[in-house]
Design a protein around this motif. Sequence first.
Motif, PDB file in Angstrom:
ATOM      1  N   THR A 278      35.740   3.822  42.072  1.00  0.00           N
ATOM      2  CA  THR A 278      34.992   2.977  41.145  1.00  0.00           C
ATOM      3  C   THR A 278      33.572   3.501  41.018  1.00  0.00           C
ATOM      4  O   THR A 278      33.107   4.261  41.868  1.00  0.00           O
ATOM      5  CB  THR A 278      34.918   1.512  41.628  1.00  0.00           C
ATOM      6  OG1 THR A 278      34.261   1.482  42.900  1.00  0.00           O
ATOM      7  CG2 THR A 278      36.283   0.882  41.731  1.00  0.00           C
TER       8      THR A 278
ATOM      9  N   ARG B 168      29.455   2.149  39.553  1.00  0.00           N
ATOM     10  CA  ARG B 168      28.613   1.056  39.075  1.00  0.00           C
ATOM     11  C   ARG B 168      28.327   1.255  37.588  1.00  0.00           C
ATOM     12  O   ARG B 168      28.511   2.349  37.053  1.00  0.00           O
ATOM     13  CB  ARG B 168      27.304   1.031  39.846  1.00  0.00           C
ATOM     14  CG  ARG B 168      27.466   0.652  41.299  1.00  0.00           C
ATOM     15  CD  ARG B 168      26.123   0.702  42.007  1.00  0.00           C
ATOM     16  NE  ARG B 168      26.272   0.406  43.404  1.00  0.00           N
ATOM     17  CZ  ARG B 168      26.001  -0.785  43.945  1.00  0.00           C
ATOM     18  NH1 ARG B 168      25.526  -1.752  43.192  1.00  0.00           N
ATOM     19  NH2 ARG B 168      26.177  -0.992  45.229  1.00  0.00           N
TER      20      ARG B 168
ATOM     21  N   TYR C  83      29.044  -3.077  28.301  1.00  0.00           N
ATOM     22  CA  TYR C  83      29.340  -4.499  28.474  1.00  0.00           C
ATOM     23  C   TYR C  83      30.181  -5.031  27.309  1.00  0.00           C
ATOM     24  O   TYR C  83      31.050  -5.882  27.514  1.00  0.00           O
ATOM     25  CB  TYR C  83      28.061  -5.315  28.650  1.00  0.00           C
ATOM     26  CG  TYR C  83      27.532  -5.257  30.065  1.00  0.00           C
ATOM     27  CD1 TYR C  83      28.214  -5.868  31.116  1.00  0.00           C
ATOM     28  CD2 TYR C  83      26.350  -4.580  30.366  1.00  0.00           C
ATOM     29  CE1 TYR C  83      27.743  -5.813  32.415  1.00  0.00           C
ATOM     30  CE2 TYR C  83      25.867  -4.521  31.665  1.00  0.00           C
ATOM     31  CZ  TYR C  83      26.571  -5.145  32.688  1.00  0.00           C
ATOM     32  OH  TYR C  83      26.104  -5.087  33.981  1.00  0.00           O
TER      33      TYR C  83
ATOM     34  N   ILE D 264      33.682  -3.976  28.026  1.00  0.00           N
ATOM     35  CA  ILE D 264      34.234  -4.818  29.088  1.00  0.00           C
ATOM     36  C   ILE D 264      34.671  -6.158  28.507  1.00  0.00           C
ATOM     37  O   ILE D 264      35.784  -6.628  28.763  1.00  0.00           O
ATOM     38  CB  ILE D 264      33.201  -5.008  30.219  1.00  0.00           C
ATOM     39  CG1 ILE D 264      32.993  -3.678  30.960  1.00  0.00           C
ATOM     40  CG2 ILE D 264      33.633  -6.111  31.174  1.00  0.00           C
ATOM     41  CD1 ILE D 264      31.792  -3.655  31.882  1.00  0.00           C
TER      42      ILE D 264
ATOM     43  N   THR E  28      37.212  -3.997  35.058  1.00  0.00           N
ATOM     44  CA  THR E  28      36.140  -4.154  36.034  1.00  0.00           C
ATOM     45  C   THR E  28      36.698  -4.752  37.318  1.00  0.00           C
ATOM     46  O   THR E  28      37.763  -5.372  37.318  1.00  0.00           O
ATOM     47  CB  THR E  28      35.011  -5.073  35.534  1.00  0.00           C
ATOM     48  OG1 THR E  28      35.538  -6.356  35.266  1.00  0.00           O
ATOM     49  CG2 THR E  28      34.322  -4.501  34.323  1.00  0.00           C
TER      50      THR E  28
ATOM     51  N   LYS F 205      34.990  -6.987  40.538  1.00  0.00           N
ATOM     52  CA  LYS F 205      33.807  -7.653  41.072  1.00  0.00           C
ATOM     53  C   LYS F 205      33.880  -7.639  42.592  1.00  0.00           C
ATOM     54  O   LYS F 205      34.882  -8.028  43.175  1.00  0.00           O
ATOM     55  CB  LYS F 205      33.715  -9.095  40.576  1.00  0.00           C
ATOM     56  CG  LYS F 205      33.417  -9.240  39.107  1.00  0.00           C
ATOM     57  CD  LYS F 205      32.009  -8.846  38.768  1.00  0.00           C
ATOM     58  CE  LYS F 205      31.062  -9.990  39.037  1.00  0.00           C
ATOM     59  NZ  LYS F 205      29.700  -9.717  38.618  1.00  0.00           N
TER      60      LYS F 205
ATOM     61  N   ARG G  50      28.375  -9.791  43.861  1.00  0.00           N
ATOM     62  CA  ARG G  50      27.686  -9.825  42.567  1.00  0.00           C
ATOM     63  C   ARG G  50      27.734  -8.490  41.838  1.00  0.00           C
ATOM     64  O   ARG G  50      27.231  -8.361  40.727  1.00  0.00           O
ATOM     65  CB  ARG G  50      26.231 -10.235  42.788  1.00  0.00           C
ATOM     66  CG  ARG G  50      26.112 -11.667  43.241  1.00  0.00           C
ATOM     67  CD  ARG G  50      24.717 -12.081  43.616  1.00  0.00           C
ATOM     68  NE  ARG G  50      23.677 -11.445  42.823  1.00  0.00           N
ATOM     69  CZ  ARG G  50      22.395 -11.444  43.142  1.00  0.00           C
ATOM     70  NH1 ARG G  50      21.999 -12.023  44.245  1.00  0.00           N
ATOM     71  NH2 ARG G  50      21.507 -10.862  42.370  1.00  0.00           N
ATOM     72  N   THR G  51      28.331  -7.490  42.474  1.00  0.00           N
ATOM     73  CA  THR G  51      28.368  -6.141  41.895  1.00  0.00           C
ATOM     74  C   THR G  51      29.577  -5.974  40.986  1.00  0.00           C
ATOM     75  O   THR G  51      30.696  -6.312  41.354  1.00  0.00           O
ATOM     76  CB  THR G  51      28.434  -5.086  43.013  1.00  0.00           C
ATOM     77  OG1 THR G  51      27.325  -5.282  43.889  1.00  0.00           O
ATOM     78  CG2 THR G  51      28.399  -3.680  42.451  1.00  0.00           C
ATOM     79  N   THR G  52      29.335  -5.439  39.803  1.00  0.00           N
ATOM     80  CA  THR G  52      30.419  -5.119  38.874  1.00  0.00           C
ATOM     81  C   THR G  52      30.707  -3.631  38.976  1.00  0.00           C
ATOM     82  O   THR G  52      29.814  -2.804  38.797  1.00  0.00           O
ATOM     83  CB  THR G  52      30.028  -5.467  37.424  1.00  0.00           C
ATOM     84  OG1 THR G  52      29.733  -6.864  37.343  1.00  0.00           O
ATOM     85  CG2 THR G  52      31.149  -5.132  36.457  1.00  0.00           C
TER      86      THR G  52
END
Length: 66
Positions: free
Chosen positions: A18, A20, A36, A39, A46, A48, A51-53
């Motif tokens: 993956t 960021r 975004y 997405i 994505t 999760k 809080r990180t995508t």
Amino acid sequence: MAQNTERQPSAVVIEPLTVRISTAVQLTGISRSRLYELIQAGDLETVKVGRTTLIPFRSLKALVDS
């Protein structure tokens, strides 16, 4: 004179599982806002983690290859 028939090992490319969002922007050249949008449209997967995508690298490759 005998020829050396030993094969040199080929380079192994290790791809991340993956990345960021910021890394996806750098790798693809697609803007952050456009990523975004992709997405939201379901064109990019994505994951999760807290809080990180994160974006699966295979999903980015599929987007670029299409």
